[in-house]
Write an enzyme that holds these catalytic residues in place. Structure first.
Site, short mmCIF file in Angstrom:
data_model
loop_
_atom_site.label_atom_id
_atom_site.label_comp_id
_atom_site.label_asym_id
_atom_site.label_seq_id
_atom_site.Cartn_x
_atom_site.Cartn_y
_atom_site.Cartn_z
N HIS A 9 -6.76 20.98 40.84
CA HIS A 9 -7.92 20.12 40.55
C HIS A 9 -9.25 20.81 40.83
O HIS A 9 -10.30 20.29 40.48
CB HIS A 9 -7.86 18.82 41.37
CG HIS A 9 -6.67 17.98 41.06
ND1 HIS A 9 -6.37 17.56 39.78
CD2 HIS A 9 -5.68 17.48 41.86
CE1 HIS A 9 -5.25 16.85 39.81
NE2 HIS A 9 -4.82 16.79 41.05
N ASP A 35 3.00 19.61 37.68
CA ASP A 35 2.62 18.62 38.68
C ASP A 35 2.41 17.29 37.95
O ASP A 35 2.10 17.27 36.76
CB ASP A 35 1.31 19.09 39.34
CG ASP A 35 0.86 18.21 40.50
OD1 ASP A 35 1.18 18.57 41.65
OD2 ASP A 35 0.19 17.19 40.25
N HIS A 72 0.03 15.31 38.10
CA HIS A 72 -1.37 15.09 37.74
C HIS A 72 -1.87 16.16 36.77
O HIS A 72 -1.42 17.31 36.82
CB HIS A 72 -2.25 15.11 39.00
CG HIS A 72 -1.90 14.08 40.01
ND1 HIS A 72 -0.87 14.27 40.92
CD2 HIS A 72 -2.42 12.86 40.26
CE1 HIS A 72 -0.78 13.19 41.69
NE2 HIS A 72 -1.69 12.32 41.31
N ASP A 115 5.42 15.99 43.05
CA ASP A 115 4.97 14.61 43.06
C ASP A 115 5.50 13.83 41.85
O ASP A 115 5.16 12.66 41.66
CB ASP A 115 3.44 14.52 43.12
CG ASP A 115 2.74 15.43 42.14
OD1 ASP A 115 3.43 16.11 41.37
OD2 ASP A 115 1.49 15.48 42.16
#
Length: 352
Positions: free
Chosen positions: A164, A201, A203, A281
């Site tokens: 991120h 991931d 996200h 995740d």
């Protein structure tokens, strides 16, 4: 257009020359003897911060627990693990702006990035020591792992994957852009000009997407839950191949979509290096990922990506990235064990 894509289009600028000099003078690349396995980890990765680390769902001792599982169960000799150096300010300036690095001298700003508001009230020297230093160690691990992957065929940084964070902005527990950094080091030090990021991931990897906007040297395959953070629609424009999942996606559907995505990626781009962001995740029950993938599904996922690389003889480095349950460490260790059993990685001595 990003600075990296502009350089690719119009030749080197003074800023590119400065970046190149910083990379060439960095100590993050060093020679590793063949007796070591291309597994990178330091006890300094793990975060223990007055109990404040418990206020974020991330398991900040995950990295050490992965290594303990592997060493205690006899799959990896402790003395063969490689300890990286921490990224210096000069290293970080390869990608980050001076103003962004200066912003990390504000505990309030760091608190926002790591999503733990009480960090605001901690003296910044302590924030640097207890929180940002472990992150800088992991950045060093990601950078070194690219070199090891090219030398050995594969490497695992038992950490990193701060996808991120971009050159000018952190967020989502990501303070430094290790993926962007390791790729820029590879461009200069490893004579590589084509890199594929496979970001699995849960996200969206909006940090590296912004950093490599329109840069044709980097192909991004990002498979993520479109219904959760970061909702970065601007960054989505820079994903070469996006697979948007819905919350509740189950294992068989997930693996089927991954098979199709890898087939498309192989037909579109021939990389010299793969950066695999292997967040766990996606696991069923993860409080942030909202996907329903079984532990066995994660093991199969990783095997598919490593086999994708090995079948094409492409070096691959794996970063562990997100994963917000205590069970993540066990699942990652089991995955590495499976990769070893399938002869996709070799955890023993590389001498000979």
């Amino acid at each position: 257009m990003s600075s990296s894509s502009a350089a690719a289009a119009s030749g080197p600028t003074p800023a590119d020359a400065l970046r190149r000099n910083r990379i060439l003078s960095s100590k993050l690349y060093f020679d590793v003897p063949g007796s070591k396995a291309p597994v990178v980890y330091s006890a300094a990765y793990d975060i223990s911060f007055l109990g404040l680390e418990k206020l974020h769902p991330f398991d900040s001792s995950k990295w050490g627990r992965i290594c303990k599982f592997l060493t205690r169960e006899g799959h990896l000799e402790k003395n063969t693990v490689i300890e990286p150096l921490d990224a210096s300010k000069e290293d970080l300036l390869v990608v980050h702006t001076e103003s962004y690095l200066n912003s990390l001298k504000s505990s309030f700003r760091v608190a926002a990035i790591v999503e733990v508001p009480p960090v605001t009230f901690i003296p910044n020297w302590l924030v640097q020591q207890k929180l940002l230093y472990p992150f800088r160690k992991q950045v060093g691990g990601s950078v070194l792992s690219a070199k090891l992957a090219v030398e050995r065929g594969w490497a695992v940084n038992v950490g990193g994957g701060f996808h991120h964070c971009s050159a000018e902005e952190g967020g989502g527990f990501c303070a430094y852009a290790d993926i962007t950094l390791c790729i820029h080091f590879a461009f200069v030090r490893l004579d590589i000009s084509r890199v594929m990021i496979i970001d699995l991931d849960a996200h969206q990897g909006n940090g590296h997407e912004k950093d490599f906007a329109n840069d044709e040297r980097v192909y991004i395959l990002d498979m993520y839950n479109a219904g959760i953070y970061p909702f970065d629609h601007a960054a989505k424009r820079y994903i070469d191949q996006k697979v948007e999942l819905v919350s509740g996606t189950k294992t068989d559907d997930y693996l089927d979509q991954l098979d199709k995505a890898l087939e498309v990626a192989q037909s579109r781009f021939q990389p010299q290096l793969i950066v695999y962001n292997a967040g766990t995740d996606i696991l069923d029950g993860d409080p942030l990922g909202n996907l329903n993938i079984s532990p066995e599904g994660v093991v199969i996922r990783d095997e598919k990506v490593f086999r994708f690389a090995k079948d094409q003889n492409i070096p691959l480095l794996m970063l562990t990235s997100g994963g917000y349950m205590k069970s993540s460490a066990r699942v990652i260790a089991d995955s590495v064990i499976n990769l070893s059993q399938k002869n996709l990685v070799q955890l023993g001595s590389q001498l000979g």
